[in-house]
Design an enzyme around this catalytic site. Sequence first.
Site, PDB file in Angstrom:
ATOM      1  N   SER A 183       0.808  -1.221   0.000  1.00 42.03           N
ATOM      2  CA  SER A 183       0.000   0.000   0.000  1.00 42.03           C
ATOM      3  C   SER A 183       0.842   1.272   0.000  1.00 42.03           C
ATOM      4  CB  SER A 183      -0.935   0.000   1.214  1.00 42.03           C
ATOM      5  OG  SER A 183      -0.190  -0.100   2.417  1.00 42.03           O
ATOM      6  N   ASP A 211      -0.447   7.612   9.928  1.00 41.87           N
ATOM      7  CA  ASP A 211      -1.263   6.825  10.850  1.00 41.87           C
ATOM      8  C   ASP A 211      -0.417   5.848  11.664  1.00 41.87           C
ATOM      9  OD1 ASP A 211      -0.512   5.088   8.872  1.00 41.87           O
ATOM     10  OD2 ASP A 211      -2.545   4.576   8.227  1.00 41.87           O
ATOM     11  N   HIS A 270       1.620   4.205   7.435  1.00 40.69           N
ATOM     12  CA  HIS A 270       1.750   4.785   6.094  1.00 40.69           C
ATOM     13  C   HIS A 270       2.403   6.164   6.164  1.00 40.69           C
ATOM     14  CE1 HIS A 270      -1.645   1.879   5.825  1.00 40.69           C
ATOM     15  NE2 HIS A 270      -1.002   1.536   4.704  1.00 40.69           N
TER      16      HIS A 270
END
Length: 342
Positions: free
Chosen positions: A123, A295, A298
Site C-alpha cells: 500500500s 497513521d 503509512h
Amino acid sequence: MQALPLTGLDEQNRLQAKSALVTCRSLERRWLLRLLLRPFLRLFLRPFLRLFLRPRHASAPADGPVPAWPGPSETKQRGTPGRFLTRIETGACPEPLPRRFQRQRQRPPPLLVWPRVILFGDSITQFSFQENGWGASLAERLVRKCDVVNRGLSGYNTRWAKLILPRLISKSTGAESTVAVTIFFGANDSALKDLNPKQHVPLEEYAANLKSMIQYLKSVDVTEDRILLITPPPLQESAWEKECLAKGDKLNRRNATTGEYAQACVQVARDCGTDVLDLWTLMQKNQDFSSYLSDGLHLSTKGNSFLAAQLWSHLENKLSALPSLLPYWRDVDHTNPEASLL
C-alpha cells in the site's frame, strides 16, 4: 478444306499426301480453337494479367511510386502471330496501372520505446501517486525520459508478490526497456502471526521470497544493478494502535519486529548484489520519526518527501543521463516536421 485425291499415286507419294493432309487438318483445328478462345482471353485473362503479372523494374526506387506499365510500342502489334504469348512473357499491358495500385511503398517509422521504472510494493507504493506522493515526485523528475509505472498492491506480502511478479514483468512485456525496479515489501510481512495470520510471513520465508523475486528479474534480463530493495519504514506503535482499536482490533505490529524484517532485507541485498534503501534506519535518525507517518504505518506528506529524496539519491546516477524523448517543440522544423520527428 477439300481432301486431296489419292488415286493414281504410287505408295511413296500417297504417304506424303496423307502427311500433308494431317498437317493441314491440325492447323485448321488450332485456328478454330484460337478463334473460339480469343473473346474469352480478352474478357477474363487480360484483367488477370494486369493485376498479377506486373513487371518488376530493377531501377524503381525502394520508397518511390510503382512505375506504369509499358506502352503498346513495347509489345508486338495486335495482328502479329504469338501476340498474346509475347504479352505474357513481357508482362506488358496497353493501359497504365490503375491509380489504386500505384501506392507508394512506405516503411513505417520505428516504434518509439519508452523506458520505464516499475515500483513494485504494497500500500505504501500504491498510495505513492497521490498528491505529494513519492512516486509522483519521481515521475515528475523523469517526465519525457521514462515512464514510472505504479504496481503497488495494498495489503500484499512477499508470499503473494512473488507469484504475480511474472505476470507483471516478462520478456514479452518489455523487460529490456525496464531501467529500474523497486521492491518495497515488509510492512505486511512483519505483522504479528497471532493477531494477523493472513498477512504475516515468517522472517526466513520473507528473505527467501525477496531472493526469489530478484532471481526471477535476473532471468528476464533485468540485471541486479537495476534492482533496488526498500525496507519497510519504522512503525509508530501508539498511532497505529489507535487505528487498530478504531477497527475493533488489537495492535498487530511492533516496531522491533519490523526492524528485524528491515535487517533481513538489507542482508538479501548484500547477498544478491542489489542496491538497498534502508528506510527503517534512516527515518529513525530523527528522534521524532512519527512526523514521517500519517497513521503510524503509512507515509505522511513529510514522509513522502523524505522517501522521494532518498530514492532519487539512489537512482540519480542511473536515470539522470537518460535523454529526453522527442525534440523540444522549438527545435521542430515546422516546414518539414517529418525530418525532426521521424
